[in-house]
Design a protein around this motif. Structure first.
Motif, PDB file in Angstrom:
ATOM      1  N   MET A  55      26.674  68.818  62.262  1.00 43.44           N
ATOM      2  CA  MET A  55      26.187  69.026  63.618  1.00 43.44           C
ATOM      3  C   MET A  55      25.091  70.087  63.651  1.00 43.44           C
ATOM      4  SD  MET A  55      28.097  70.262  67.072  1.00 43.44           S
ATOM      5  CE  MET A  55      27.823  71.982  66.722  1.00 43.44           C
ATOM      6  N   GLN A  56      25.273  71.156  62.900  1.00 39.18           N
ATOM      7  CA  GLN A  56      24.276  72.220  62.902  1.00 39.18           C
ATOM      8  C   GLN A  56      22.942  71.731  62.355  1.00 39.18           C
ATOM      9  OE1 GLN A  56      26.088  75.476  60.786  1.00 39.18           O
ATOM     10  NE2 GLN A  56      26.884  76.372  62.656  1.00 39.18           N
ATOM     11  N   THR A  57      22.972  70.905  61.321  1.00 41.57           N
ATOM     12  CA  THR A  57      21.718  70.456  60.722  1.00 41.57           C
ATOM     13  C   THR A  57      21.025  69.383  61.552  1.00 41.57           C
ATOM     14  OG1 THR A  57      22.896  68.860  59.345  1.00 41.57           O
ATOM     15  CG2 THR A  57      22.433  71.007  58.383  1.00 41.57           C
ATOM     16  N   THR A  58      21.775  68.574  62.287  1.00 40.76           N
ATOM     17  CA  THR A  58      21.143  67.484  63.039  1.00 40.76           C
ATOM     18  C   THR A  58      20.958  67.823  64.506  1.00 40.76           C
ATOM     19  OG1 THR A  58      23.292  66.445  63.406  1.00 40.76           O
ATOM     20  CG2 THR A  58      22.040  65.718  61.491  1.00 40.76           C
ATOM     21  N   GLN A  59      21.993  68.219  65.168  1.00 42.21           N
ATOM     22  CA  GLN A  59      21.921  68.388  66.609  1.00 42.21           C
ATOM     23  C   GLN A  59      21.303  69.711  67.025  1.00 42.21           C
ATOM     24  OE1 GLN A  59      25.847  67.673  68.128  1.00 42.21           O
ATOM     25  NE2 GLN A  59      25.723  65.473  67.779  1.00 42.21           N
ATOM     26  N   LEU A  60      21.454  70.737  66.228  1.00 43.08           N
ATOM     27  CA  LEU A  60      20.911  72.039  66.614  1.00 43.08           C
ATOM     28  C   LEU A  60      19.399  71.981  66.723  1.00 43.08           C
ATOM     29  CD1 LEU A  60      21.696  74.930  67.293  1.00 43.08           C
ATOM     30  CD2 LEU A  60      21.391  75.495  64.888  1.00 43.08           C
ATOM     31  N   ASP A  61      18.745  71.303  65.791  1.00 42.34           N
ATOM     32  CA  ASP A  61      17.291  71.168  65.857  1.00 42.34           C
ATOM     33  C   ASP A  61      16.874  70.429  67.127  1.00 42.34           C
ATOM     34  OD1 ASP A  61      17.002  72.513  63.463  1.00 42.34           O
ATOM     35  OD2 ASP A  61      16.870  70.674  62.253  1.00 42.34           O
ATOM     36  N   GLN A  62      17.608  69.388  67.477  1.00 40.99           N
ATOM     37  CA  GLN A  62      17.291  68.629  68.687  1.00 40.99           C
ATOM     38  C   GLN A  62      17.480  69.474  69.940  1.00 40.99           C
ATOM     39  OE1 GLN A  62      19.888  65.263  68.414  1.00 40.99           O
ATOM     40  NE2 GLN A  62      18.667  64.225  66.847  1.00 40.99           N
ATOM     41  N   ILE A  63      18.524  70.264  69.961  1.00 39.92           N
ATOM     42  CA  ILE A  63      18.795  71.112  71.129  1.00 39.92           C
ATOM     43  C   ILE A  63      17.701  72.163  71.286  1.00 39.92           C
ATOM     44  CG2 ILE A  63      20.373  72.855  72.057  1.00 39.92           C
ATOM     45  CD1 ILE A  63      22.665  71.225  70.763  1.00 39.92           C
ATOM     46  N   ASP A  65      14.633  72.001  70.146  1.00 42.25           N
ATOM     47  CA  ASP A  65      13.400  71.324  70.534  1.00 42.25           C
ATOM     48  C   ASP A  65      13.384  70.996  72.019  1.00 42.25           C
ATOM     49  OD1 ASP A  65      12.456  71.482  67.954  1.00 42.25           O
ATOM     50  OD2 ASP A  65      12.960  69.402  67.437  1.00 42.25           O
ATOM     51  N   SER A  66      14.507  70.525  72.549  1.00 39.87           N
ATOM     52  CA  SER A  66      14.544  70.179  73.971  1.00 39.87           C
ATOM     53  C   SER A  66      14.420  71.430  74.836  1.00 39.87           C
ATOM     54  CB  SER A  66      15.821  69.418  74.311  1.00 39.87           C
ATOM     55  OG  SER A  66      16.954  70.246  74.181  1.00 39.87           O
TER      56      SER A  66
END
Length: 87
Positions: A55-63, A65-66
């Protein structure tokens, strides 16, 4: 006759209201339960750690960025208001 029936029925009802005794486990039972718990606990911790890392590697970047995009939109709106007030 009624007394006989009552004398049989009342003790039955009174006995059914009490709680069953707490289970008692032997030392071996407790050790077995403890070792099973430890094994499952380690597996669950490993699984949760792996999921957290994913989750940290995939979703954190998206969060992040948003949030940056939202902030950029806010800055642009403030600039437009400022420029409109200047005119």
């Amino acid at each position: 006759m009624k007394r006989i029936i009552l004398s049989l029925v009342v003790p039955t009802f009174l006995g059914s209201c009490s709680e069953p005794p707490a289970p008692s486990f032997s030392l071996q039972d407790r050790q077995l339960v403890d070792s099973l718990y430890q094994m499952e606990y380690e597996q669950i911790v490993d699984t949760l750690d792996a999921q957290c890392e994913i989750m940290q590697t995939t979703q954190l970047d998206q969060i992040v960025d948003s949030l940056l995009k939202e902030r950029l939109v806010e800055v642009m709106q403030q600039r437009q208001r400022y420029q409109q007030n200047e005119q």
